[in-house]
Scaffold this motif. Structure first.
Motif, PDB file in Angstrom:
ATOM      1  N   SER A   1       1.183  -0.917   0.245  1.00 58.26           N
ATOM      2  CA  SER A   1       0.090   0.052   0.021  1.00 58.26           C
ATOM      3  C   SER A   1       1.156   1.148   0.070  1.00 58.26           C
ATOM      4  O   SER A   1      -0.026   2.491   0.154  1.00 58.26           O
ATOM      5  CB  SER A   1      -0.886   0.077   1.057  1.00 58.26           C
ATOM      6  N   ARG A   2       1.923   0.931  -0.130  1.00 59.78           N
ATOM      7  CA  ARG A   2       3.328   2.431   0.088  1.00 59.78           C
ATOM      8  C   ARG A   2       3.735   1.846  -1.469  1.00 59.78           C
ATOM      9  O   ARG A   2       4.387   1.200  -1.611  1.00 59.78           O
ATOM     10  CB  ARG A   2       3.874   2.080   1.625  1.00 59.78           C
ATOM     11  N   THR A   3       3.724   3.126  -1.869  1.00 60.61           N
ATOM     12  CA  THR A   3       4.864   3.321  -2.898  1.00 60.61           C
ATOM     13  C   THR A   3       5.763   4.463  -2.609  1.00 60.61           C
ATOM     14  O   THR A   3       5.907   5.058  -2.531  1.00 60.61           O
ATOM     15  CB  THR A   3       4.062   4.714  -4.179  1.00 60.61           C
TER      16      THR A   3
ATOM     17  N   LEU B   1       6.255  -9.721  16.139  1.00 68.83           N
ATOM     18  CA  LEU B   1       5.885  -8.950  14.796  1.00 68.83           C
ATOM     19  C   LEU B   1       7.472  -7.854  14.855  1.00 68.83           C
ATOM     20  O   LEU B   1       8.025  -7.359  15.995  1.00 68.83           O
ATOM     21  CB  LEU B   1       4.935  -7.417  14.846  1.00 68.83           C
ATOM     22  N   VAL B   2       8.406  -7.936  14.219  1.00 66.74           N
ATOM     23  CA  VAL B   2       9.833  -7.486  14.007  1.00 66.74           C
ATOM     24  C   VAL B   2       9.506  -6.864  12.669  1.00 66.74           C
ATOM     25  O   VAL B   2       9.673  -7.034  11.637  1.00 66.74           O
ATOM     26  CB  VAL B   2      10.861  -8.521  14.081  1.00 66.74           C
ATOM     27  N   GLY B   3      11.131  -5.540  12.595  1.00 70.46           N
ATOM     28  CA  GLY B   3      11.433  -4.570  11.692  1.00 70.46           C
ATOM     29  C   GLY B   3       9.975  -4.144  10.884  1.00 70.46           C
ATOM     30  O   GLY B   3       8.820  -3.837  11.286  1.00 70.46           O
ATOM     31  N   PRO B   4      10.410  -3.518   9.940  1.00 71.22           N
ATOM     32  CA  PRO B   4       9.585  -2.784   8.808  1.00 71.22           C
ATOM     33  C   PRO B   4       8.704  -3.114   8.686  1.00 71.22           C
ATOM     34  O   PRO B   4       8.288  -4.396   8.469  1.00 71.22           O
ATOM     35  CB  PRO B   4      10.381  -2.217   8.317  1.00 71.22           C
ATOM     36  N   LYS B   5       7.294  -1.995   8.357  1.00 68.04           N
ATOM     37  CA  LYS B   5       6.447  -2.642   8.581  1.00 68.04           C
ATOM     38  C   LYS B   5       6.230  -2.395   6.196  1.00 68.04           C
ATOM     39  O   LYS B   5       5.322  -3.390   5.442  1.00 68.04           O
ATOM     40  CB  LYS B   5       4.496  -2.205   8.158  1.00 68.04           C
ATOM     41  N   HIS B   6       7.195  -1.837   6.200  1.00 63.83           N
ATOM     42  CA  HIS B   6       7.027  -1.480   4.290  1.00 63.83           C
ATOM     43  C   HIS B   6       8.500  -1.408   4.200  1.00 63.83           C
ATOM     44  O   HIS B   6       9.144  -1.724   4.877  1.00 63.83           O
ATOM     45  CB  HIS B   6       6.303  -0.272   3.963  1.00 63.83           C
ATOM     46  N   PRO B   7       8.010  -1.903   2.508  1.00 60.33           N
ATOM     47  CA  PRO B   7       9.631  -2.152   1.675  1.00 60.33           C
ATOM     48  C   PRO B   7      10.330  -0.276   1.393  1.00 60.33           C
ATOM     49  O   PRO B   7       9.280   0.413   1.875  1.00 60.33           O
ATOM     50  CB  PRO B   7       9.300  -2.638   0.409  1.00 60.33           C
ATOM     51  N   SER B   8      11.225  -0.482   1.526  1.00 58.16           N
ATOM     52  CA  SER B   8      12.142   1.422   1.219  1.00 58.16           C
ATOM     53  C   SER B   8      13.034   1.000  -0.073  1.00 58.16           C
ATOM     54  O   SER B   8      13.597   0.044  -0.405  1.00 58.16           O
ATOM     55  CB  SER B   8      13.500   2.001   2.433  1.00 58.16           C
ATOM     56  N   ALA B   9      12.344   1.671  -0.955  1.00 55.98           N
ATOM     57  CA  ALA B   9      13.047   0.931  -2.644  1.00 55.98           C
ATOM     58  C   ALA B   9      14.238   1.026  -2.532  1.00 55.98           C
ATOM     59  O   ALA B   9      14.556   0.013  -3.240  1.00 55.98           O
ATOM     60  CB  ALA B   9      12.362   2.242  -3.660  1.00 55.98           C
ATOM     61  N   HIS B  10      15.216   1.485  -2.042  1.00 56.42           N
ATOM     62  CA  HIS B  10      16.203   1.157  -2.285  1.00 56.42           C
ATOM     63  C   HIS B  10      17.064   0.066  -1.976  1.00 56.42           C
ATOM     64  O   HIS B  10      18.090  -0.488  -2.943  1.00 56.42           O
ATOM     65  CB  HIS B  10      17.327   2.568  -1.315  1.00 56.42           C
ATOM     66  N   TRP B  11      16.767  -0.547  -1.075  1.00 58.26           N
ATOM     67  CA  TRP B  11      16.916  -1.897  -0.924  1.00 58.26           C
ATOM     68  C   TRP B  11      16.340  -2.732  -1.846  1.00 58.26           C
ATOM     69  O   TRP B  11      16.991  -4.371  -2.197  1.00 58.26           O
ATOM     70  CB  TRP B  11      16.112  -2.336   0.595  1.00 58.26           C
ATOM     71  N   LEU B  12      15.669  -2.316  -3.098  1.00 58.22           N
ATOM     72  CA  LEU B  12      15.512  -3.502  -3.755  1.00 58.22           C
ATOM     73  C   LEU B  12      17.217  -3.796  -4.691  1.00 58.22           C
ATOM     74  O   LEU B  12      17.467  -4.583  -4.930  1.00 58.22           O
ATOM     75  CB  LEU B  12      14.979  -2.644  -4.901  1.00 58.22           C
TER      76      LEU B  12
ATOM     77  N   SER C   1      11.674   8.237  -1.334  1.00 58.82           N
ATOM     78  CA  SER C   1      10.374   9.370  -0.557  1.00 58.82           C
ATOM     79  C   SER C   1       9.388   7.847  -0.670  1.00 58.82           C
ATOM     80  O   SER C   1       9.385   6.477  -1.426  1.00 58.82           O
ATOM     81  CB  SER C   1       9.673  10.230  -1.822  1.00 58.82           C
ATOM     82  N   ALA C   2       8.348   8.061   0.527  1.00 57.69           N
ATOM     83  CA  ALA C   2       6.897   6.967   0.215  1.00 57.69           C
ATOM     84  C   ALA C   2       5.864   7.830   1.270  1.00 57.69           C
ATOM     85  O   ALA C   2       5.740   8.954   1.686  1.00 57.69           O
ATOM     86  CB  ALA C   2       7.054   6.382   1.811  1.00 57.69           C
ATOM     87  N   VAL C   3       4.795   7.262  -0.174  1.00 59.39           N
ATOM     88  CA  VAL C   3       3.694   7.486   0.025  1.00 59.39           C
ATOM     89  C   VAL C   3       3.028   6.656   0.398  1.00 59.39           C
ATOM     90  O   VAL C   3       2.471   5.759  -0.731  1.00 59.39           O
ATOM     91  CB  VAL C   3       3.123   8.104  -1.102  1.00 59.39           C
ATOM     92  N   ASP C   4       1.906   6.596   1.397  1.00 59.44           N
ATOM     93  CA  ASP C   4       0.957   5.776   1.104  1.00 59.44           C
ATOM     94  C   ASP C   4      -0.543   6.173   0.689  1.00 59.44           C
ATOM     95  O   ASP C   4      -0.570   7.383   0.811  1.00 59.44           O
ATOM     96  CB  ASP C   4       0.369   5.628   2.917  1.00 59.44           C
ATOM     97  N   HIS C   5      -0.555   5.444  -0.965  1.00 60.12           N
ATOM     98  CA  HIS C   5      -1.810   5.578  -1.324  1.00 60.12           C
ATOM     99  C   HIS C   5      -2.493   4.521  -2.300  1.00 60.12           C
ATOM    100  O   HIS C   5      -1.652   3.786  -2.695  1.00 60.12           O
ATOM    101  CB  HIS C   5      -1.717   6.944  -2.107  1.00 60.12           C
TER     102      HIS C   5
END
Lengths: 265, 347
Positions: free
Chosen positions: A10-12, A189-200, A27-31
């Motif tokens: 759900s995060r871009t 529950l551990v760690g981030p909920k969403h990806p951060s693009a640079h890790w790709l 950047s991260a936008v929930d949309h």
């Protein structure tokens, strides 16, 4: 210079990463519709990083698994930018990116006294809608040891427990709709909920982005019963969503009566 | 100054179309269709269509550029279908179009699919008459429009209350065991049949419907009437006269379309008519429109079949008109719309 983009949750999220692996903008936008926000984010990322389009060497895109409509948006945007600028487009599994974030975040988590086993394996789970979860299991180094797959939450917990022999540690937002599992201590529950693009880009390896062999994504194979649909060794994928479900459609029932005078087809 | 070169992208249903237009000259016209993948389902499956759009997008773009002998940098503006259509399908084309416009630093127009269908005829038959009545008949749409001009004066005066006419053809074809898509199958089968063999209903044509639904259509009841007739025949253990059913159904559908279209010409005092959409290729419709047009003194324009079905050239044609008229383009953050009235030519 790599442009990284993930729309499989759900995060871009959009990032600019230098050829040396340095993060220049993110950047991260929930949309709900990444199609509305992605290009504006991409434009800003280049601005912030002070990078011209002609400086881009490749586009790296998250191929999920994630909701197909939004994952496709990221894929078509990445492919079209790659085609138009004449640079390669490379896909990476979104869960693999979150897994690297988990591993990277350990030192930080330990320093803050979080409840986290620094040596343990874990799973990454994201929302697959329809009361199911996309998940993959990782060893303590962030290497994928199973998945990605799609399953009901209780099945995911059971499979992960079988795999690890203990209460599974879970990153990603897959269980956000099912808080009981964490509340009852069935998962941690551990760690981030969403990806951060640079890790790709890190999933593929900064030095490998331009030369990586691209594996084809998953297509459902009923014979395999949903397991090991995606090559466990694969890190770089063709820029198409990892389709873990077949389209919802049943072939049309043909008339049961053979009609007289049916024209030749 | 030379007219701008506009690349148009269409992805609202099961066709990935990319066309290139300069002024009213067609430079490229490439379409990839997923119709065969939908055949075994008897109708368009949105997820299958969306997957196919992604598979086809860049290859179709590449083919269109090759056909036009242009470089990407020659493109002056991008136009894309912004609606109406299947949302997941629209999103593939619109997101790709945005990425293209961004990469090239060019303006983008998100345009109305129905108005693009009307505009495409300009590529083939020259300047559009103004005003005109336009009938759009396809698997997704059945609309009757009064067109003052395609840039900012398009009014939908009637549309279907339920199934699109092409959808009715698909469903009846399925009932009769004929292949998808139903339009060509029914048309073929009907060649051997008697269009007056069975009196199927002509919906919304009674006097009582004139006040509310003078220009509206309904094809759901017609399809049900065919189903009942077929079931009844089976119950009686009789053979099914496929050709007669096909011809009678087709005539009922065409009669309603033509009655209302020529009534609209009369009502609005407009003597130019244009017909577009996949069903415009139907031979009964073409025969009927010719006869009625002659009697009513109406001039009719119908684009060639390859421009009647969904394609990118029509989107480029409308984009070209908008760009030449100086209409401001959209930004990169517009939202596509599954429903979009013809009063919105641009999103």
């Amino acid at each position: 210079m790599f442009l990284c983009l993930d729309t499989a949750t759900s995060r871009t999220t959009v990032a600019m990463v230098s050829g040396a692996g340095e993060l220049l903008a993110e950047s991260a936008v929930d949309h709900s519709d990444p199609g509305e926000v992605a290009l504006t984010q991409i434009d800003s990322a280049l601005d912030i990083a002070n990078v011209a389009k002609s400086d881009l060497a490749a586009v790296v895109v998250g191929v999920g698994p994630g909701p197909y409509t939004s994952t496709r948006v990221g894929c078509v945007v990445a492919q079209t930018i790659g085609f138009t600028l004449g640079i390669p487009t490379v896909g990476a599994c979104t869960h693999d990116a979150i897994a690297l974030q988990v591993v990277d975040g350990r030192a930080h988590a330990l320093a803050h006294g979080d409840d986290w086993d620094p040596h343990g394996a874990f799973i990454v789970a994201t929302d697959a809608r329809r009361k199911e979860i996309y998940w993959a299991a990782y060893d303590e180094h962030g290497s994928r040891v199973r998945g990605p797959e799609v399953a009901k939450p209780d099945a995911v917990v059971e499979l992960a427990r079988d795999l690890f022999g203990e209460t599974p540690a879970v990153a990603g937002d897959g269980f956000a709709r099912y808080p009981d599992f964490a509340d009852l201590g069935q998962i941690r529950l551990v760690g981030p909920k969403h990806p951060s693009a640079h890790w790709l880009a890190n999933v593929i390896g900064i030095d490998n982005v331009l030369t990586a062999e691209l594996h084809s994504g998953a297509l459902v194979d009923h014979e395999s019963n949903g397991q090991d649909l995606v090559d466990l060794q694969a890190r770089a994928f063709a820029p198409y969503p990892l389709y873990l479900r077949e389209p919802d459609a049943k072939p049309a029932a043909q008339p049961t009566v053979e009609y007289e005078g049916r024209p030749q087809q | 100054m030379a007219d701008p070169i506009v690349l148009g992208i269409e992805s609202s249903c099961d066709e990935t179309g990319i066309g290139v237009v300069q002024g009213t000259t067609l430079l490229a016209h490439q379409v990839a269709t997923s119709v065969e993948e939908h055949a075994r389902f008897g109708g368009v499956v949105p997820e299958i269509a969306s997957r196919a759009h992604l598979e086809s997008f860049v290859p179709t773009l590449d083919r269109a550029l090759a056909e036009s002998s242009l470089e990407l940098s020659d493109i002056d503006a991008v136009a894309v279908t912004g609606g109406p259509g299947l949302i997941g399908a629209l999103l593939v084309g619109s997101s790709g179009a945005k990425a293209l416009a961004w990469s090239l630093d060019r303006p983008i127009y998100a345009v109305n699919h129905l108005v693009a269908h009307v505009t495409v005829d300009e590529l083939e038959h020259g300047r559009l008459p103004e005003p005109m009545i336009a009938l759009l008949v396809s698997g997704g749409h059945t609309s009757l429009m009064r067109v003052g001009n395609v840039i900012d004066d398009v009014e939908t005066v009637g549309s279907t209350l339920d199934d699109a006419v092409g959808e009715a053809f698909d469903k009846v074809a399925r009932l009769l065991g004929l292949p998808f898509p139903g339009g060509p199958s029914i048309d073929r089968a009907a060649q051997e049949g008697d269009p007056e063999a069975i009196a199927f209903p002509r919906a919304l044509t009674a006097a009582k419907d004139q006040s509310q639904h003078r220009f509206n259509f309904s094809f759901s009841g017609l399809k049900t009437a065919v189903a009942r007739w077929v079931e009844d025949r089976q119950r009686q253990g009789l053979d099914l006269p496929v050709a007669d059913v096909a011809a009678s159904f087709q005539q009922a559908a065409v009669d309603v379309l033509m009655m209302k279209t020529f009534d609209a010409c009369d009502y609005f005092g407009i003597s130019d008519l244009q017909i577009g959409g996949g069903v415009a290729a139907n031979s009964a419709l073409r025969a009927s429109v010719e006869a009625r047009a002659l009697a009513a003194g109406v001039s009719v324009r119908i684009p060639s079949p390859h421009l009647c079905t969904d394609n990118g050239a029509m989107v480029a044609a409308l984009g070209s008109k908008l760009a030449r008229a100086g209409v401001p383009p959209n930004g990169l953050n517009f939202a596509v719309r599954s429903s979009l009235p013809t009063s919105s030519v641009v999103l």
